[in-house]
Design a protein around this motif. Structure first.
Motif, PDB file in Angstrom:
ATOM      1  N   PRO A 192       0.867  -1.112   0.039  1.00 57.11           N
ATOM      2  CA  PRO A 192       0.031  -0.131   0.119  1.00 57.11           C
ATOM      3  C   PRO A 192       0.833   1.373  -0.049  1.00 57.11           C
ATOM      4  O   PRO A 192       0.273   2.196  -0.796  1.00 57.11           O
ATOM      5  CB  PRO A 192      -0.772  -0.089   1.302  1.00 57.11           C
ATOM      6  N   VAL A 193       2.061   1.333   0.751  1.00 56.89           N
ATOM      7  CA  VAL A 193       2.515   2.674   0.736  1.00 56.89           C
ATOM      8  C   VAL A 193       3.285   2.915  -0.463  1.00 56.89           C
ATOM      9  O   VAL A 193       3.096   3.991  -0.950  1.00 56.89           O
ATOM     10  CB  VAL A 193       3.762   2.394   2.108  1.00 56.89           C
ATOM     11  N   ARG A 194       3.984   1.964  -0.970  1.00 55.37           N
ATOM     12  CA  ARG A 194       4.644   2.537  -2.413  1.00 55.37           C
ATOM     13  C   ARG A 194       3.553   2.230  -3.592  1.00 55.37           C
ATOM     14  O   ARG A 194       3.827   3.006  -4.385  1.00 55.37           O
ATOM     15  CB  ARG A 194       5.851   1.196  -2.799  1.00 55.37           C
ATOM     16  N   GLY A 195       2.429   1.341  -3.284  1.00 56.72           N
ATOM     17  CA  GLY A 195       1.429   1.714  -4.228  1.00 56.72           C
ATOM     18  C   GLY A 195       0.675   2.924  -4.550  1.00 56.72           C
ATOM     19  O   GLY A 195       0.324   2.990  -5.706  1.00 56.72           O
ATOM     20  N   LEU A 196       0.800   3.879  -3.535  1.00 55.30           N
ATOM     21  CA  LEU A 196       0.004   4.872  -3.760  1.00 55.30           C
ATOM     22  C   LEU A 196       0.817   5.791  -4.776  1.00 55.30           C
ATOM     23  O   LEU A 196      -0.085   6.235  -5.624  1.00 55.30           O
ATOM     24  CB  LEU A 196       0.067   5.854  -2.336  1.00 55.30           C
ATOM     25  N   THR A 197       1.868   5.687  -5.177  1.00 53.46           N
ATOM     26  CA  THR A 197       2.826   6.677  -5.957  1.00 53.46           C
ATOM     27  C   THR A 197       2.285   5.981  -7.331  1.00 53.46           C
ATOM     28  O   THR A 197       1.965   6.977  -8.426  1.00 53.46           O
ATOM     29  CB  THR A 197       4.018   6.515  -5.802  1.00 53.46           C
ATOM     30  N   ALA A 198       2.133   4.884  -7.334  1.00 46.50           N
ATOM     31  CA  ALA A 198       1.953   4.138  -8.821  1.00 46.50           C
ATOM     32  C   ALA A 198       0.461   4.645  -9.133  1.00 46.50           C
ATOM     33  O   ALA A 198       0.148   5.023 -10.234  1.00 46.50           O
ATOM     34  CB  ALA A 198       2.160   2.707  -8.892  1.00 46.50           C
ATOM     35  N   LEU A 199      -0.609   4.645  -8.283  1.00 49.54           N
ATOM     36  CA  LEU A 199      -1.919   5.003  -8.615  1.00 49.54           C
ATOM     37  C   LEU A 199      -1.881   6.363  -8.928  1.00 49.54           C
ATOM     38  O   LEU A 199      -2.756   6.695  -9.606  1.00 49.54           O
ATOM     39  CB  LEU A 199      -2.622   4.591  -7.381  1.00 49.54           C
ATOM     40  N   VAL A 218      -1.364   7.316 -12.514  1.00 49.44           N
ATOM     41  CA  VAL A 218      -2.486   7.007 -13.440  1.00 49.44           C
ATOM     42  C   VAL A 218      -3.633   7.836 -13.115  1.00 49.44           C
ATOM     43  O   VAL A 218      -4.901   7.703 -13.786  1.00 49.44           O
ATOM     44  CB  VAL A 218      -2.980   5.672 -13.552  1.00 49.44           C
ATOM     45  N   GLY A 219      -3.687   9.158 -12.252  1.00 48.37           N
ATOM     46  CA  GLY A 219      -4.788   9.815 -12.017  1.00 48.37           C
ATOM     47  C   GLY A 219      -5.620   9.621 -10.944  1.00 48.37           C
ATOM     48  O   GLY A 219      -6.522  10.128 -10.783  1.00 48.37           O
ATOM     49  N   ILE A 220      -5.300   8.573 -10.023  1.00 54.05           N
ATOM     50  CA  ILE A 220      -5.894   8.097  -8.737  1.00 54.05           C
ATOM     51  C   ILE A 220      -5.489   8.917  -7.499  1.00 54.05           C
ATOM     52  O   ILE A 220      -4.192   8.907  -7.222  1.00 54.05           O
ATOM     53  CB  ILE A 220      -6.088   6.699  -8.666  1.00 54.05           C
ATOM     54  N   THR A 221      -6.016   9.867  -7.190  1.00 58.62           N
ATOM     55  CA  THR A 221      -5.418  10.707  -6.099  1.00 58.62           C
ATOM     56  C   THR A 221      -5.777  10.299  -4.579  1.00 58.62           C
ATOM     57  O   THR A 221      -6.797   9.963  -4.510  1.00 58.62           O
ATOM     58  CB  THR A 221      -6.042  12.191  -6.383  1.00 58.62           C
ATOM     59  N   PHE A 222      -4.880  10.573  -3.650  1.00 56.94           N
ATOM     60  CA  PHE A 222      -5.329  10.657  -2.143  1.00 56.94           C
ATOM     61  C   PHE A 222      -4.879  11.622  -1.576  1.00 56.94           C
ATOM     62  O   PHE A 222      -3.878  12.515  -1.758  1.00 56.94           O
ATOM     63  CB  PHE A 222      -4.519   9.256  -1.971  1.00 56.94           C
ATOM     64  N   SER A 223      -5.598  11.855  -0.516  1.00 56.87           N
ATOM     65  CA  SER A 223      -5.339  13.003   0.459  1.00 56.87           C
ATOM     66  C   SER A 223      -4.168  12.961   1.265  1.00 56.87           C
ATOM     67  O   SER A 223      -3.733  11.630   1.430  1.00 56.87           O
ATOM     68  CB  SER A 223      -6.513  13.603   1.049  1.00 56.87           C
ATOM     69  N   ASP A 224      -3.300  14.086   1.785  1.00 58.05           N
ATOM     70  CA  ASP A 224      -2.560  13.738   2.770  1.00 58.05           C
ATOM     71  C   ASP A 224      -2.814  12.927   3.860  1.00 58.05           C
ATOM     72  O   ASP A 224      -2.065  12.021   4.426  1.00 58.05           O
ATOM     73  CB  ASP A 224      -1.841  15.065   3.349  1.00 58.05           C
ATOM     74  N   GLU A 225      -4.284  12.854   4.455  1.00 59.94           N
ATOM     75  CA  GLU A 225      -4.519  12.376   5.519  1.00 59.94           C
ATOM     76  C   GLU A 225      -4.636  10.863   5.310  1.00 59.94           C
ATOM     77  O   GLU A 225      -4.351   9.888   6.281  1.00 59.94           O
ATOM     78  CB  GLU A 225      -5.869  12.898   6.065  1.00 59.94           C
ATOM     79  N   GLN A 226      -5.083  10.554   4.085  1.00 60.89           N
ATOM     80  CA  GLN A 226      -5.256   9.202   3.576  1.00 60.89           C
ATOM     81  C   GLN A 226      -3.561   8.464   3.694  1.00 60.89           C
ATOM     82  O   GLN A 226      -3.627   7.380   3.824  1.00 60.89           O
ATOM     83  CB  GLN A 226      -6.140   8.979   2.261  1.00 60.89           C
ATOM     84  N   ARG A 227      -3.133   9.209   3.147  1.00 65.68           N
ATOM     85  CA  ARG A 227      -1.574   8.749   2.972  1.00 65.68           C
ATOM     86  C   ARG A 227      -0.926   8.235   4.296  1.00 65.68           C
ATOM     87  O   ARG A 227      -0.391   7.366   4.475  1.00 65.68           O
ATOM     88  CB  ARG A 227      -0.707   9.554   2.134  1.00 65.68           C
ATOM     89  N   VAL A 249      -8.300  -1.451   2.441  1.00 68.19           N
ATOM     90  CA  VAL A 249      -9.657  -0.646   2.763  1.00 68.19           C
ATOM     91  C   VAL A 249      -9.765   0.452   2.264  1.00 68.19           C
ATOM     92  O   VAL A 249     -10.591   1.118   1.332  1.00 68.19           O
ATOM     93  CB  VAL A 249     -10.235  -1.234   4.137  1.00 68.19           C
ATOM     94  N   ILE A 250      -8.802   1.341   2.775  1.00 67.34           N
ATOM     95  CA  ILE A 250      -8.795   2.643   2.465  1.00 67.34           C
ATOM     96  C   ILE A 250      -8.523   3.116   0.861  1.00 67.34           C
ATOM     97  O   ILE A 250      -9.196   4.010   0.542  1.00 67.34           O
ATOM     98  CB  ILE A 250      -7.833   3.606   3.426  1.00 67.34           C
ATOM     99  N   ILE A 251      -7.675   2.133   0.355  1.00 61.55           N
ATOM    100  CA  ILE A 251      -7.455   2.441  -0.998  1.00 61.55           C
ATOM    101  C   ILE A 251      -8.593   1.979  -1.712  1.00 61.55           C
ATOM    102  O   ILE A 251      -9.151   2.826  -2.977  1.00 61.55           O
ATOM    103  CB  ILE A 251      -6.159   1.635  -1.310  1.00 61.55           C
ATOM    104  N   LEU A 252      -9.609   0.954  -1.505  1.00 61.77           N
ATOM    105  CA  LEU A 252     -10.430   0.402  -2.033  1.00 61.77           C
ATOM    106  C   LEU A 252     -11.504   1.671  -2.105  1.00 61.77           C
ATOM    107  O   LEU A 252     -12.287   1.852  -3.101  1.00 61.77           O
ATOM    108  CB  LEU A 252     -10.761  -1.104  -1.551  1.00 61.77           C
ATOM    109  N   GLU A 253     -11.878   2.023  -0.888  1.00 59.32           N
ATOM    110  CA  GLU A 253     -12.940   2.892  -0.714  1.00 59.32           C
ATOM    111  C   GLU A 253     -12.611   4.204  -1.671  1.00 59.32           C
ATOM    112  O   GLU A 253     -13.576   4.733  -1.987  1.00 59.32           O
ATOM    113  CB  GLU A 253     -12.972   3.257   0.847  1.00 59.32           C
ATOM    114  N   GLU A 254     -11.575   4.679  -1.716  1.00 54.88           N
ATOM    115  CA  GLU A 254     -11.058   5.564  -2.578  1.00 54.88           C
ATOM    116  C   GLU A 254     -11.467   5.390  -4.019  1.00 54.88           C
ATOM    117  O   GLU A 254     -11.892   6.149  -4.727  1.00 54.88           O
ATOM    118  CB  GLU A 254      -9.838   6.372  -2.258  1.00 54.88           C
ATOM    119  N   LEU A 255     -10.776   4.311  -4.474  1.00 54.04           N
ATOM    120  CA  LEU A 255     -11.132   4.060  -5.785  1.00 54.04           C
ATOM    121  C   LEU A 255     -12.769   3.894  -6.083  1.00 54.04           C
ATOM    122  O   LEU A 255     -13.101   4.170  -6.959  1.00 54.04           O
ATOM    123  CB  LEU A 255     -10.475   2.651  -5.880  1.00 54.04           C
ATOM    124  N   GLU A 256     -13.591   3.353  -5.173  1.00 54.80           N
ATOM    125  CA  GLU A 256     -14.661   3.232  -5.421  1.00 54.80           C
ATOM    126  C   GLU A 256     -15.507   4.449  -5.442  1.00 54.80           C
ATOM    127  O   GLU A 256     -16.501   4.720  -6.094  1.00 54.80           O
ATOM    128  CB  GLU A 256     -15.556   2.298  -4.101  1.00 54.80           C
TER     129      GLU A 256
END
Length: 261
Positions: free
Chosen positions: A175-182, A185-194, A211-218
């Motif tokens: 999850p930590v490294r994966g956020l950068t990859a997402l 491709v245009g999938i953004t996360f807030s600083d708090e989520q990170r 779960v947090i990543i999936l919720e944001e994707l959804e």
């Protein structure tokens, strides 16, 4: 002219000398000649009609053979595709020790359920499942959620399932490294989520971070694949998938079309 009639006319003409009988004889000869010609032409027509009928029967037979061969070829092709997908799925399940928490039949049922509500064929979904299984940290409920997110992402981003599986699989597996990859491709996360994702990952609670990543994707793409099913293109694709299922072999060399309840 029949012999009896000819003899009668000759006798009457000889006795009476009536010239009208000679005219009658000439007229009758013409009628007989025309009748004979008509009979000849009718015989020719009958012969030609029989030849055409035989040709049509031969043509129908050839067309029927070609259609049957094509249908059989289609059934074989569809059966091979389905068996190939399931065989690959089973191979990955064995190599990963079923760590995702699902059996082969459960995954196939999951793929069938996805086909029923999206425009993706079940063999295509099974292929995505097989690849997703290689990301061993994605398990249980999160695996099923990830699969639908893969379908949504592919629909929304207009990309193939393989690309979506790799993108999400890598992100959720780490999850930590994966956020950068997402993010790329245009999938953004807030600083708090990170921060929360990193904290959960650092404590080893990978599932919660996922779960947090999936919720944001959804929140960004959720329902895309199901919505696409409701379009004309999606409806036609779904109809094609359902039709193809009828001609997939059952494993004993026959079509599923023969086994309707």
């Amino acid at each position: 002219m029949p012999a009896n009639r000819k003899r009668i006319i000759e006798l009457v003409t000889k006795v009476t000398g009536a010239p009208e009988l000679k005219k009658t004889e000439t007229a009758l000869r013409k009628i007989d000649k025309r009748t004979a010609e008509a009979n000849r032409q009718l015989a020719v027509m009958n012969k030609q009609t029989k030849a055409v009928a035989n040709s049509m029967r031969s043509l129908v037979g050839v067309v029927g053979t070609l259609i049957g061969a094509r249908a059989l070829g289609g059934m074989v092709r569809l059966t091979i595709e389905q068996e190939k997908a399931v065989t690959q799925l089973n191979a990955v399940l064995r190599s990963t020790g079923e760590v995702a928490g699902f059996t082969s039949q459960e995954l196939q049922d999951m793929a069938t359920a996805m086909q029923a509500v999206t425009a993706f064929g079940d063999e295509t979904v099974i292929g995505a499942q097989a690849l997703l299984l290689t990301f061993k940290e994605i398990q249980g409920v999160n695996f099923e959620r990830t699969l639908e997110n893969v379908l949504d992402l592919s629909t929304a981003m207009n990309q193939d399932l393989k690309s979506s599986v790799i993108q999400l699989g890598k992100a959720l597996n780490d999850p930590v490294r994966g956020l950068t990859a997402l993010t790329r491709v245009g999938i953004t996360f807030s600083d708090e989520q990170r921060k929360v994702i990193k904290a959960l990952a650092d404590t080893g609670d990978i599932a919660a971070a996922q779960v947090i990543i999936l919720e944001e994707l959804e929140s960004q793409f959720g329902g895309s694949a199901r919505a696409a099913r409701e379009t004309l293109g999606g409806a036609l694709a779904a109809l094609k998938n359902a039709f193809n299922d009828l001609f997939e072999g059952t494993g004993d060399g026959t079509s599923c079309l023969l086994y309707t309840s």
